[in-house]
Design a protein around this motif. Structure first.
Motif, PDB file in Angstrom:
ATOM      1  N   LEU A 234       0.845  -1.189   0.000  1.00 13.84           N
ATOM      2  CA  LEU A 234       0.000   0.000   0.000  1.00 13.84           C
ATOM      3  C   LEU A 234       0.877   1.234   0.000  1.00 13.84           C
ATOM      4  CD1 LEU A 234      -1.838  -2.299   1.338  1.00 13.84           C
ATOM      5  CD2 LEU A 234      -3.136  -0.414   2.341  1.00 13.84           C
ATOM      6  N   ARG A 235       0.462   2.261  -0.744  1.00 13.54           N
ATOM      7  CA  ARG A 235       1.190   3.523  -0.773  1.00 13.54           C
ATOM      8  C   ARG A 235       0.204   4.699  -0.793  1.00 13.54           C
ATOM      9  NH1 ARG A 235       4.710   0.930   0.703  1.00 13.54           N
ATOM     10  NH2 ARG A 235       6.830   0.644  -0.133  1.00 13.54           N
ATOM     11  N   THR A 236       0.640   5.802  -0.175  1.00 14.86           N
ATOM     12  CA  THR A 236      -0.106   7.057  -0.233  1.00 14.86           C
ATOM     13  C   THR A 236       0.781   8.058  -0.954  1.00 14.86           C
ATOM     14  OG1 THR A 236      -1.170   6.559   1.890  1.00 14.86           O
ATOM     15  CG2 THR A 236      -1.303   8.835   1.096  1.00 14.86           C
ATOM     16  N   PHE A 237       0.519   8.268  -2.236  1.00 18.79           N
ATOM     17  CA  PHE A 237       1.342   9.185  -3.027  1.00 18.79           C
ATOM     18  C   PHE A 237       0.911  10.642  -2.861  1.00 18.79           C
ATOM     19  CE2 PHE A 237       2.088   5.192  -5.390  1.00 18.79           C
ATOM     20  CZ  PHE A 237       3.475   5.210  -5.382  1.00 18.79           C
ATOM     21  N   VAL A 238      -0.386  10.862  -2.629  1.00 14.80           N
ATOM     22  CA  VAL A 238      -0.893  12.225  -2.438  1.00 14.80           C
ATOM     23  C   VAL A 238      -1.269  12.394  -0.968  1.00 14.80           C
ATOM     24  CG1 VAL A 238      -2.629  13.920  -3.108  1.00 14.80           C
ATOM     25  CG2 VAL A 238      -1.749  12.300  -4.802  1.00 14.80           C
ATOM     26  N   GLU A 239      -0.354  12.980  -0.196  1.00 12.06           N
ATOM     27  CA  GLU A 239      -0.603  13.180   1.226  1.00 12.06           C
ATOM     28  C   GLU A 239      -1.278  14.511   1.507  1.00 12.06           C
ATOM     29  OE1 GLU A 239       3.037  12.674   3.323  1.00 12.06           O
ATOM     30  OE2 GLU A 239       3.111  10.504   2.968  1.00 12.06           O
ATOM     31  N   GLN A 240      -1.144  15.466   0.601  1.00  9.47           N
ATOM     32  CA  GLN A 240      -1.811  16.757   0.728  1.00  9.47           C
ATOM     33  C   GLN A 240      -2.205  17.251  -0.663  1.00  9.47           C
ATOM     34  OE1 GLN A 240       1.130  19.116   2.964  1.00  9.47           O
ATOM     35  NE2 GLN A 240      -0.225  19.008   4.733  1.00  9.47           N
ATOM     36  N   ASN A 241      -3.246  18.094  -0.700  1.00 11.33           N
ATOM     37  CA  ASN A 241      -3.644  18.726  -1.955  1.00 11.33           C
ATOM     38  C   ASN A 241      -4.146  20.136  -1.665  1.00 11.33           C
ATOM     39  OD1 ASN A 241      -6.291  18.437  -0.960  1.00 11.33           O
ATOM     40  ND2 ASN A 241      -6.571  16.480  -2.042  1.00 11.33           N
ATOM     41  N   ASN A 242      -4.796  20.741  -2.614  1.00 14.20           N
ATOM     42  CA  ASN A 242      -5.242  22.128  -2.429  1.00 14.20           C
ATOM     43  C   ASN A 242      -6.262  22.275  -1.315  1.00 14.20           C
ATOM     44  OD1 ASN A 242      -3.593  22.991  -4.529  1.00 14.20           O
ATOM     45  ND2 ASN A 242      -5.201  22.743  -6.083  1.00 14.20           N
ATOM     46  N   LEU A 243      -7.000  21.199  -1.023  1.00 18.67           N
ATOM     47  CA  LEU A 243      -8.053  21.254  -0.011  1.00 18.67           C
ATOM     48  C   LEU A 243      -7.631  20.631   1.314  1.00 18.67           C
ATOM     49  CD1 LEU A 243     -11.017  20.233  -2.349  1.00 18.67           C
ATOM     50  CD2 LEU A 243     -10.431  22.536  -1.569  1.00 18.67           C
ATOM     51  N   ILE A 244      -6.635  19.759   1.279  1.00 13.69           N
ATOM     52  CA  ILE A 244      -6.151  19.106   2.500  1.00 13.69           C
ATOM     53  C   ILE A 244      -4.686  19.489   2.669  1.00 13.69           C
ATOM     54  CG2 ILE A 244      -5.787  16.901   3.664  1.00 13.69           C
ATOM     55  CD1 ILE A 244      -8.006  15.742   1.878  1.00 13.69           C
TER      56      ILE A 244
END
Length: 382
Positions: free
Chosen positions: A199-209
């Motif tokens: 399992l991987r989380t490539f997007v840990e933050q974005n414009n809303l988080i």
């Protein structure tokens, strides 16, 4: 006589489900939302006469005999168990943990006369119903390999919420992978006994988080499952889930055997026997459900429509609103299936952490909540 329905949830599934229920003759009497504003807005939009943010107001509603639960996984167990205890039939989404799933199984066993059904709509998709029948008839021979690919846009909500949190049931493995695990068990007639995953989380933050908040739920997952089977080596399954592809959606399930292969692409079924030179279309998409909903891919939308039709057939033959027939919903996943799926999900997560193969051991009794404390006290005493 069809039962009156109470719906928990104001998300995309509830928005699609309510019109489908109404089109099949069900009366939706009550709607629950996390806030009065959410519940009121959707109730007005869908012409539901009663709305609330208090769960008991729906569960105790005199006209509600069937409860459909489409809320965050961390809340599912509480509502489902309570609904069964009050005497309501239940259709619900997955729980957040194996322990929650086990409590739901216990409640369902205690009230066997009530409908207790997991809402994995892929089992009802005509393409998968036809695939399973062909597998039973031996179209591919002994099943050897299952290969699944699901690619699509981000599963995150517009704001920080449960979909961002791995512990609350967010992530591709829990949201989508659980439906695939259940589907493969349904198609093959077998269950996984060992798994290996990444399992991987490539997007840990974005414009809303952003800021101090980070996404912990996975947006990429690859896992393998070993199942028992009719062949000497059993069934090997590989599943790839990638939710970093905005603007596209791929949903492909392939089953390969000793005599041929079957594959569902989207909502259509294709097949090819080993002696054939080319693949043939075995079942085209002729459902006419309507256009694809932004938040719900076509396979799930058409599966949901078929599930609602099966529910109508299950209830309509009885004059008593709470009585139902097993036949039309015989293929539906039970709460026991939900426990198996959640057990596999947690085994894949453990494998991703350890990097090793993990055995799938389904819970047979609820763990003692004081077990770890007792062990610690025993160690201190020694």
């Amino acid at each position: 006589m069809l039962p009156g329905v109470g719906v928990f949830g104001t998300g995309s599934t509830a928005r699609v489900l309510v019109p489908l229920l109404q089109a099949e003759g069900f009366e939706v009497h009550a709607l629950w939302g996390r806030s009065e504003e959410e519940a009121c807005g959707l109730a007005k939009e869908l012409s539901i006469p009663f709305h609330t943010s208090r769960s008991d107001d729906v569960l105790l509603h005199q006209d509600v005999d069937l409860v459909c639960i489409y809320i965050p996984p961390s809340m599912t167990r509480q509502i489902a168990v309570k609904a069964l205890g009050i005497g309501k039939n239940v259709v619900c989404e997955k729980a957040a943990t194996a322990i929650d799933s086990f409590k739901m199984v216990t409640a369902a066993r205690y009230y066997p006369q009530l409908l207790s059904m997991m809402g994995n709509t892929l089992r009802f998709l005509p393409a998968f119903v036809a695939m399973r029948q062909l597998l039973v008839e031996g179209y591919v021979g002994d099943i050897q390999v299952c290969d699944v690919r699901v690619y699509g846009p981000s599963l995150l909500d517009q704001s920080y919420g449960w979909t961002s949190e791995e512990l609350m049931g967010g992530g591709g493995l829990h949201i989508v992978g659980s439906t695939i695990i259940d589907l493969l068990s349904y198609l093959t007639g077998h269950r996984a006994h060992r798994v290996h995953g990444l399992l991987r989380t490539f997007v840990e933050q974005n414009n809303l988080i952003r800021g101090i908040r980070r996404v912990t739920s996975d947006d990429f997952c690859f896992f393998q499952m070993l199942m028992d089977g009719t062949g000497s080596s059993g069934v090997c399954c590989t599943v790839t889930l990638n939710f970093n592809m905005p603007g596209s959606f791929v949903h492909e399930v392939m089953v390969v055997g000793s005599a041929g292969r079957l594959v569902v692409r989207g909502t259509e079924l294709y097949g090819q026997r080993n002696e054939s030179k080319c693949e043939e279309l075995l079942l085209a998409d002729i459902s006419g459900v309507g256009p694809e909903v932004k938040e719900m891919p076509l396979p799930h939308l058409q599966g949901l429509s078929s599930m609602v039709k099966a529910l109508r057939q299950s209830f309509q033959a009885h004059e008593e609103r709470r009585l139902w027939s097993q036949g039309p919903v015989a293929s539906a996943p039970t709460f026991e299936d939900g426990l198996y799926v959640q057990t596999v999900v947690e085994a894949v997560k453990r494998s991703s952490i350890s990097g090793e193969w993990v055995c799938v051991e389904i819970m047979s009794q609820e763990p003692d909540p004081n077990h770890n404390l007792c062990e610690a006290l025993q160690r201190n005493k020694n």
